[in-house]
Design a protein around this motif. Structure first.
Motif, PDB file in Angstrom:
ATOM      1  N   ALA A 141      33.898 -25.271 -20.274  1.00  7.39           N
ATOM      2  CA  ALA A 141      33.929 -26.105 -19.013  1.00  7.39           C
ATOM      3  C   ALA A 141      34.710 -25.378 -18.078  1.00  7.39           C
ATOM      4  CB  ALA A 141      34.506 -27.458 -19.380  1.00  7.39           C
ATOM      5  N   GLN A 142      35.931 -24.856 -18.419  1.00  7.41           N
ATOM      6  CA  GLN A 142      36.733 -24.122 -17.304  1.00  7.41           C
ATOM      7  C   GLN A 142      36.257 -22.892 -17.052  1.00  7.41           C
ATOM      8  OE1 GLN A 142      40.327 -23.518 -19.789  1.00  7.41           O
ATOM      9  NE2 GLN A 142      41.262 -25.548 -19.252  1.00  7.41           N
ATOM     10  N   THR A 143      35.659 -22.261 -17.913  1.00  9.83           N
ATOM     11  CA  THR A 143      34.943 -20.854 -17.598  1.00  9.83           C
ATOM     12  C   THR A 143      33.624 -20.998 -16.676  1.00  9.83           C
ATOM     13  OG1 THR A 143      35.284 -20.028 -19.482  1.00  9.83           O
ATOM     14  CG2 THR A 143      33.682 -18.666 -18.570  1.00  9.83           C
ATOM     15  N   PHE A 144      33.245 -22.308 -16.690  1.00 12.87           N
ATOM     16  CA  PHE A 144      31.690 -22.546 -16.058  1.00 12.87           C
ATOM     17  C   PHE A 144      32.379 -22.841 -14.486  1.00 12.87           C
ATOM     18  CE2 PHE A 144      29.258 -25.970 -14.122  1.00 12.87           C
ATOM     19  CZ  PHE A 144      27.889 -25.599 -14.210  1.00 12.87           C
ATOM     20  N   VAL A 145      33.468 -23.527 -14.264  1.00 15.23           N
ATOM     21  CA  VAL A 145      33.840 -23.756 -12.990  1.00 15.23           C
ATOM     22  C   VAL A 145      34.737 -22.808 -12.435  1.00 15.23           C
ATOM     23  CG1 VAL A 145      33.760 -26.477 -13.422  1.00 15.23           C
ATOM     24  CG2 VAL A 145      35.909 -24.940 -13.780  1.00 15.23           C
ATOM     25  N   ALA A 146      35.365 -21.689 -13.068  1.00 19.31           N
ATOM     26  CA  ALA A 146      36.240 -20.858 -12.474  1.00 19.31           C
ATOM     27  C   ALA A 146      35.420 -19.476 -12.291  1.00 19.31           C
ATOM     28  CB  ALA A 146      37.495 -20.566 -13.483  1.00 19.31           C
ATOM     29  N   LEU A 147      34.478 -19.200 -13.063  1.00 20.17           N
ATOM     30  CA  LEU A 147      33.736 -17.758 -12.924  1.00 20.17           C
ATOM     31  C   LEU A 147      33.323 -17.539 -11.478  1.00 20.17           C
ATOM     32  CD1 LEU A 147      32.694 -15.524 -14.422  1.00 20.17           C
ATOM     33  CD2 LEU A 147      30.728 -16.795 -14.880  1.00 20.17           C
ATOM     34  N   PRO A 148      32.711 -18.412 -10.734  1.00 19.15           N
ATOM     35  CA  PRO A 148      32.301 -18.179  -9.551  1.00 19.15           C
ATOM     36  C   PRO A 148      33.447 -17.538  -8.568  1.00 19.15           C
ATOM     37  CG  PRO A 148      31.508 -20.209 -10.091  1.00 19.15           C
ATOM     38  CD  PRO A 148      32.362 -19.818 -11.095  1.00 19.15           C
ATOM     39  N   PHE A 149      34.520 -18.194  -8.707  1.00 23.07           N
ATOM     40  CA  PHE A 149      35.830 -17.766  -7.809  1.00 23.07           C
ATOM     41  C   PHE A 149      35.934 -16.201  -7.946  1.00 23.07           C
ATOM     42  CE2 PHE A 149      36.437 -22.037  -8.130  1.00 23.07           C
ATOM     43  CZ  PHE A 149      37.065 -22.555  -6.623  1.00 23.07           C
ATOM     44  N   LEU A 150      35.956 -15.744  -9.215  1.00 22.61           N
ATOM     45  CA  LEU A 150      36.127 -14.226  -9.317  1.00 22.61           C
ATOM     46  C   LEU A 150      34.934 -13.584  -9.126  1.00 22.61           C
ATOM     47  CD1 LEU A 150      38.037 -12.824 -12.575  1.00 22.61           C
ATOM     48  CD2 LEU A 150      35.827 -11.656 -11.974  1.00 22.61           C
ATOM     49  N   VAL A 151      34.005 -14.024  -9.330  1.00 27.22           N
ATOM     50  CA  VAL A 151      32.620 -13.272  -8.872  1.00 27.22           C
ATOM     51  C   VAL A 151      32.651 -13.088  -7.360  1.00 27.22           C
ATOM     52  CG1 VAL A 151      30.200 -13.313  -8.681  1.00 27.22           C
ATOM     53  CG2 VAL A 151      31.253 -13.921 -10.675  1.00 27.22           C
ATOM     54  N   ILE A 152      32.797 -14.155  -6.620  1.00 27.90           N
ATOM     55  CA  ILE A 152      32.622 -13.947  -5.166  1.00 27.90           C
ATOM     56  C   ILE A 152      33.766 -13.099  -4.488  1.00 27.90           C
ATOM     57  CG2 ILE A 152      34.005 -15.989  -4.551  1.00 27.90           C
ATOM     58  CD1 ILE A 152      31.700 -16.646  -2.439  1.00 27.90           C
ATOM     59  N   SER A 153      35.057 -13.320  -5.148  1.00 30.32           N
ATOM     60  CA  SER A 153      36.199 -12.325  -4.816  1.00 30.32           C
ATOM     61  C   SER A 153      36.001 -10.926  -5.079  1.00 30.32           C
ATOM     62  CB  SER A 153      37.368 -12.875  -5.434  1.00 30.32           C
ATOM     63  OG  SER A 153      38.585 -11.862  -4.967  1.00 30.32           O
ATOM     64  N   THR A 154      35.508 -10.593  -6.069  1.00 25.45           N
ATOM     65  CA  THR A 154      35.386  -9.112  -6.448  1.00 25.45           C
ATOM     66  C   THR A 154      34.205  -8.819  -5.846  1.00 25.45           C
ATOM     67  OG1 THR A 154      36.067  -9.525  -8.835  1.00 25.45           O
ATOM     68  CG2 THR A 154      35.176  -7.400  -8.602  1.00 25.45           C
ATOM     69  N   GLU A 155      32.814  -9.276  -5.776  1.00 30.22           N
ATOM     70  CA  GLU A 155      31.799  -9.008  -5.023  1.00 30.22           C
ATOM     71  C   GLU A 155      31.904  -8.437  -3.471  1.00 30.22           C
ATOM     72  OE1 GLU A 155      27.171 -10.512  -3.691  1.00 30.22           O
ATOM     73  OE2 GLU A 155      28.771 -11.868  -4.706  1.00 30.22           O
ATOM     74  N   GLY A 156      32.802  -9.531  -3.037  1.00 29.19           N
ATOM     75  CA  GLY A 156      33.114  -9.234  -1.485  1.00 29.19           C
ATOM     76  C   GLY A 156      33.794  -7.990  -1.217  1.00 29.19           C
ATOM     77  N   ALA A 157      34.754  -7.633  -2.081  1.00 28.72           N
ATOM     78  CA  ALA A 157      35.538  -6.570  -1.985  1.00 28.72           C
ATOM     79  C   ALA A 157      34.677  -5.237  -2.167  1.00 28.72           C
ATOM     80  CB  ALA A 157      36.772  -6.367  -2.890  1.00 28.72           C
ATOM     81  N   LEU A 158      33.577  -5.342  -3.295  1.00 29.19           N
ATOM     82  CA  LEU A 158      32.727  -4.386  -3.320  1.00 29.19           C
ATOM     83  C   LEU A 158      31.836  -4.076  -2.356  1.00 29.19           C
ATOM     84  CD1 LEU A 158      31.837  -5.190  -7.112  1.00 29.19           C
ATOM     85  CD2 LEU A 158      32.983  -3.158  -6.471  1.00 29.19           C
ATOM     86  N   ARG A 159      31.373  -5.095  -1.643  1.00 30.18           N
ATOM     87  CA  ARG A 159      30.471  -4.775  -0.415  1.00 30.18           C
ATOM     88  C   ARG A 159      31.432  -4.176   0.690  1.00 30.18           C
ATOM     89  NH1 ARG A 159      25.466  -7.363  -0.539  1.00 30.18           N
ATOM     90  NH2 ARG A 159      25.125  -8.735  -2.349  1.00 30.18           N
ATOM     91  N   VAL A 160      32.579  -4.722   0.936  1.00 28.69           N
ATOM     92  CA  VAL A 160      33.352  -4.129   1.915  1.00 28.69           C
ATOM     93  C   VAL A 160      33.707  -2.377   1.733  1.00 28.69           C
ATOM     94  CG1 VAL A 160      35.616  -3.983   3.269  1.00 28.69           C
ATOM     95  CG2 VAL A 160      34.192  -6.112   2.487  1.00 28.69           C
ATOM     96  N   VAL A 161      33.782  -2.112   0.383  1.00 27.30           N
ATOM     97  CA  VAL A 161      34.297  -0.663   0.035  1.00 27.30           C
ATOM     98  C   VAL A 161      32.828   0.100   0.294  1.00 27.30           C
ATOM     99  CG1 VAL A 161      34.638   0.778  -1.936  1.00 27.30           C
ATOM    100  CG2 VAL A 161      36.014  -1.310  -1.442  1.00 27.30           C
TER     101      VAL A 161
END
Length: 269
Positions: A141-161
Motif C-alpha cells: 500500500a505504501q509503495t503504491f502511493v509513494a512510487l509516483p513521487f519518485l518517478v515524477i521527480s527522477t523523470e523530470g530531471a532526466l528530461r531536463v538533462v
C-alpha cells in the motif's frame, strides 16, 4: 515603477494578502497542535508500547517501500524519459494515477488485486501465500502511493538533462548499462534523492490505502497514522503527541528536499 509595485522585488503589493492567507492556512494548524499538546504527558504517550510499535512499524515498512520505489521507480523514470510515444504516455498516466486517486480507492483496488479472492491474490492463496491484512500489505500500500513521487521527480530531471551526455558516452564506446550507471544516474542524483525522501515521507504518512488493504492490527499493520486515528476516536488529546512527531518528521523532509533543490543554484553562483 508604479505605486502598486514594491521597489525591492517588483511584486504587486496586493499579492501579499492572499499569499499571507495561504501561509496562515498551512502554518496555523501545526501551531495549534503545539499549543494544545499535553507536554506533561508527551514523553509518556510517545514512548508508550502502542506508540513505539506503531512508529517502529511505520519506519520499517516505509524504508522497505522506499527501497522498492527505487528498484521499480528509477527504471520506469528512465524509460518514460527516453520514450515519448502514445503507449509510453498512457503507461505514464497510469503510473501517476495514485497521485490523484483517493487513497481508500487505491486500497480497494489493491484488495481486489492481492486479496484472497483478488486477481493475483487468489492464485497466491492456492500456494499458501496470503498478502491482504499483513505487514506485506502495508508495504504494498505504501509503495503504491509513494512510487509516483519518485518517478515524477527522477523523470523530470532526466528530461531536463537530455541525452547529449549519453550520446557522447556512446560515441566513446560505452554500452547502455555502463552509460546508465556512469553518466545518467550521477547527473540526476539531487532529484533522485529528493524523490527518495518524498517517497519515504509519503509512505510514512499513508493511511487510507493501508487501513483498507492491510487493516489495523497493532504490531502487525497498525502504522503511526492508524494509531493516531484510533487514539483520536477514544481521546482526541491523546492523539496529539504522536501527531506532533509526524509533523516534525514531515518538516525535516520538506527542509531536506528544499535544501537539495537549492544546492545546484548555490553551486552555480
Amino acid at each position: 515603477m508604479t505605486g502598486s509595485r514594491t521597489a525591492s522585488s517588483g511584486v504587486p503589493t496586493w499579492l501579499y494578502v492572499p499569499a499571507a492567507l495561504g501561509v496562515g492556512l498551512i502554518v496555523l494548524p501545526p501551531i495549534a497542535l503545539l499549543a494544545k499538546t499535553p507536554w506533561h504527558t508527551f514523553v509518556e504517550q510517545v514512548t508508550s508500547e502502542s506508540s513505539r510499535q506503531a512508529l517502529v512499524l511505520s519506519v520499517q515498512t516505509a524504508t522497505i517501500s522506499t527501497i522498492l520505489c527505487i528498484l521499480l521507480g528509477v527504471p520506469m523514470a528512465v524509460v518514460f524519459a527516453r520514450h515519448d510515444g502514445v503507449f509510453a504516455r498512457v503507461l505514464r498516466s497510469l503510473v501517476l494515477l495514485p497521485l490523484v486517486l483517493p487513497p481508500v480507492v487505491g486500497g480497494i483496488a489493491l484488495l481486489y488485486t492481492f486479496g484472497r479472492l483478488g486477481l493475483v491474490g487468489s492464485p497466491l492463496r492456492e500456494i499458501g501465500v496470503d498478502i491482504a491484512f499483513s505487514t506485506t500489505a502495508v508495504v504494498l500500500a505504501q509503495t503504491f502511493v509513494a512510487l509516483p513521487f519518485l518517478v515524477i521527480s527522477t523523470e523530470g530531471a532526466l528530461r531536463v538533462v537530455g541525452t547529449r551526455y549519453e550520446e557522447v558516452a556512446a560515441t566513446l564506446g560505452a554500452g547502455p548499462t555502463r552509460t546508465l550507471w556512469r553518466v545518467t544516474i550521477p547527473l540526476v542524483v539531487p532529484s533522485l534523492l529528493a524523490g527518495i525522501v518524498l517517497a519515504f515521507a509519503r509512505a510514512m504518512g499513508e493511511f487510507g490505502a493501508t487501513i483498507t488493504f492491510a487493516g489495523n492490527a497493532p504490531g502487525i499493520t497498525q502504522t503511526a497514522p492508524l494509531a493516531i486515528y484510533v487514539a483520536e476516536i477514544d481521546d482526541p488529546t491523546a492523539a496529539i503527541p504522536l501527531s506532533l512527531v509526524l509533523v516534525v518528521v514531515s518538516l525535516v523532509v520538506v527542509v531536506a528536499v528544499h535544501a537539495r533543490r537549492r544546492a545546484p543554484e548555490r553551486t552555480a553562483l
